[in-house]
Write an enzyme that holds these catalytic residues in place. Structure first.
Site, mmCIF file in Angstrom:
data_model
loop_
_atom_site.group_PDB
_atom_site.id
_atom_site.type_symbol
_atom_site.label_atom_id
_atom_site.label_comp_id
_atom_site.label_asym_id
_atom_site.label_seq_id
_atom_site.Cartn_x
_atom_site.Cartn_y
_atom_site.Cartn_z
ATOM 1 N N MET A 225 -25.998 15.112 -20.596
ATOM 2 C CA MET A 225 -25.193 16.043 -21.384
ATOM 3 C C MET A 225 -24.444 15.312 -22.491
ATOM 4 O O MET A 225 -24.271 15.847 -23.598
ATOM 5 C CB MET A 225 -24.232 16.809 -20.481
ATOM 6 C CG MET A 225 -23.583 18.007 -21.171
ATOM 7 S SD MET A 225 -24.771 19.277 -21.699
ATOM 8 C CE MET A 225 -25.047 20.150 -20.157
ATOM 9 N N GLN B 87 0.813 -1.216 0.000
ATOM 10 C CA GLN B 87 0.000 0.000 0.000
ATOM 11 C C GLN B 87 0.851 1.272 0.000
ATOM 12 O O GLN B 87 0.499 2.269 0.621
ATOM 13 C CB GLN B 87 -0.985 0.002 1.174
ATOM 14 C CG GLN B 87 -2.107 -1.034 0.999
ATOM 15 C CD GLN B 87 -3.255 -0.844 1.958
ATOM 16 O OE1 GLN B 87 -3.096 -0.316 3.063
ATOM 17 N NE2 GLN B 87 -4.442 -1.284 1.562
#
Length: 611
Positions: free
Chosen positions: A488, A124
């Site tokens: 849109m 990580q």
């Protein structure tokens, strides 16, 4: 560096961080824990037990960054969010970029792998410092816990002064655990050498601005988000009224000037009002206040306000002249510059000459009458515009957040609310922003009505935050303008891509809102007919708790007016067919040969004389 010193304490780096945040007025933190940031959460546990600070556990780190952003926009204070290393930090990136583009003050704290593991591809590990360099105002990796108090103080100062923006503090796990000699730094006691944003405008340039304003016959105030950040609302109103100057705002500038005021012409740009776009095309003086000449505002840049001289007031010198070279550049805090300008006007005894802009205002009012924003009326399903208008009628003073798309533009066209009551992702255009931003605004202002206007596409991007709302009782309302499309995208595909609707149809897959909300212990309402709309909105607003209202609207409604890419603001799609564009442009006569010519052409076609 000037510090206010108190007794030295021996504490962990994590304690120094949390205590410093509390000293800087932080009362709410939005975040999600993980391994690398656990030392910080351990200190946060103790701080929460003592009271005065609350952590809001989101369901996704992106929700944390948008919530901190909404918190900041609603209050003007610095928003704070936490995320752990690796995917926790990268999940914050979209929210950081959203805040950066819109100049929103945030402090983002990320956990990091221990110092000796950095650069080893540890579990990580990501270089969040490097990843976010283009989208933060400043960033830190804390390598010594003794630096923690100074770094937090600097971060808050940088985030909130000058042009606001997000600041990243990356804290390696061992730095959070290590002990240090902690000397608290109180807000306002830290001075950063070399970081001195210009606040006062240059007096000579203010004099030049006054001279241009006094000469102008068709001036226009063009107001952006900088006016909101600076709190310059009263000064803008005084200047506009003093010289009778019409006012248009950007998407970020909504609320800086009362849109019910007779001098307001609403929003300009791609989906702005026709009369605002005609006004900016025909003005002879453009006064840009905390605006950055964004491409969605200007359209074809070399034809934007092409007849006008420009005064540009902004606190960020990098913005002044970046896209349009002004005749009078004024670098400074917008409010302070306007205060100084108004003070100088009073010293000079300069008053408004009523006839100076009278014909200009009459001309704009003709455009306003000929080209109003239209609200289609349908009997079976409501139009999206009907939903926004009815919502605003019943909740005119709410804080509104939006997601991004057609519903955002309709909301911008028809909502007329006050300063900081319009909260929307403008520069980055982030779908999924509206719901967590409303969450942040409601946490900040629990007594205020907060309403999120979303689309069916945007809503599904962060609907997991319904769980956060349920856990903490964050009781705002959400209205979904549900047309079963990425609206849109569909409009652009219809207009510019030959009606090839590639991957924009979302009619199938939207969850049943009543069942979804019931699963979270919230209230869901559906509207499937026009005659249900008024009562459904009233029911939503009356309910003492969070509500999601799913309104199925007329599916193929388009958002107009629209300035097509590469076109000037005076060339809009969707204007009433019976009124041709040329009718909006005043015809003038050439002073040399007396030929009649449209004033936007700038040169006489007969003799070439500049008009």
């Amino acid at each position: 560096m000037q510090l206010q010193r108190v007794a030295v304490q021996r504490v962990s780096g994590a304690y120094a961080l949390i205590d410093s945040l509390k000293r800087h007025g932080v009362r709410h933190i939005f975040g999600y824990p993980g391994g690398a940031i656990l030392p910080i959460y351990d200190e946060l546990y103790r701080a929460e037990a003592q009271g005065g600070i609350q952590h809001i556990l989101v369901r996704h780190e992106q929700g944390a960054s948008h919530a901190a952003d909404g918190y900041a926009r609603a209050t003007g204070q610095v928003g704070v969010c936490f995320g752990t290393s690796g995917p926790g930090a990268t999940n914050l990136v979209t929210g950081i970029a959203t805040a950066h583009m819109d100049s929103i003050p945030m402090v983002v704290v990320t956990g990091q792998v221990p110092l000796n593991a950095i650069g080893t591809d540890a579990f990580q590990e990501t270089d969040i410092f490097g990843i976010t360099l283009p989208i933060v105002k400043h960033s830190y990796v804390v390598r010594n816990p003794n630096d923690m108090a100074r770094i937090v103080a600097e971060a808050f100062h940088i985030a909130s002064t000058g042009r606001p923006g997000p600041v990243l503090i990356d804290v390696p796990k061992d730095v959070g655990l290590a002990e240090c000699d902690y000397i608290p730094i109180e807000p306002g006691s830290l001075k950063l050498p070399g970081y001195r944003p210009t606040v006062k405008g240059n007096p000579r340039q203010i004099e030049q601005a006054i001279a241009l304003i006094r000469e102008a016959k068709s001036p226009l105030l063009y107001v952006g988000g900088g006016a909101i950040s600076a709190g310059a609302h009263a000064e803008l109103k005084e200047l506009a009224e003093h010289f009778q100057i019409p006012v248009t705002t950007t998407l970020m500038g909504k609320g800086a000037f009362d849109e019910n005021h007779p001098l307001s012409v609403g929003m300009l740009g791609m989906h702005g009002t026709a009369y605002a776009n005609f006004a900016v095309s025909e003005c002879d003086l453009l006064i840009a206040v905390g605006a950055r000449f964004d491409d969605r505002v200007t359209g074809k840049l070399d034809e934007f306000a092409s007849r006008a001289k420009v005064i540009h007031i902004d606190i960020d010198p990098a913005e002044v002249g970046k896209n349009r070279a002004p005749e009078v550049p004024i670098v400074g805090d917008v409010r302070q510059v306007l205060i100084d300008l108004l003070r100088r006007l009073k010293e000079l005894g300069v008053g408004m000459e009523s006839e100076q802009t009278e014909s200009w205002i009459n001309r704009i009012n003709r455009w306003r009458k000929d080209y109003p924003l239209e609200v289609p009326q349908y009997t079976e399903l409501p139009s999206p515009q009907q939903v926004i208008v009815e919502l605003h009628r019943q909740a005119p003073n709410a804080y509104y957040t939006t997601d991004v798309g057609q519903h955002q533009m309709w909301a911008a066209q028809f909502l007329k609310n006050g300063p900081r009551r319009w909260i929307s992702s403008a520069g980055l255009g982030t779908m999924g922003y509206g719901l967590p931003a409303a969450m942040g605004a409601k946490v900040a202002l629990p007594e205020e009505e907060v309403i999120c206007i979303s689309g069916d596409g945007s809503f599904q991007m962060n609907l997991q935050e319904l769980g956060t709302m349920a856990q903490y009782g964050i009781n705002f309302k959400t209205v979904i303008i549900n047309n079963g499309w990425q609206g849109m995208v569909r409009q652009w595909q219809q207009t510019f891509y030959g009606e090839r609707y590639s991957s924009s149809n979302m009619e199938v897959g939207m969850p049943d809102v009543e069942l979804l909300c019931k699963a979270y212990g919230l209230k869901g309402i559906k509207v499937t007919q026009t005659d249900q709309l008024q009562d459904a909105i009233a029911e939503m607003l009356a309910h003492d708790g969070a509500v999601v209202l799913d309104v199925q609207v007329y599916r193929t409604e388009n958002c107009y007016p629209m300035v097509a890419p590469g076109k000037s603001n005076a060339q809009m799609l969707g204007l009433p067919e019976q009124k041709k564009l040329e009718q909006a442009v005043e015809l003038i006569y050439c002073p040399n040969c007396n030929a009649k010519n449209a004033s936007t052409n700038h040169f006489c076609p007969e003799c070439g004389t500049k008009l």
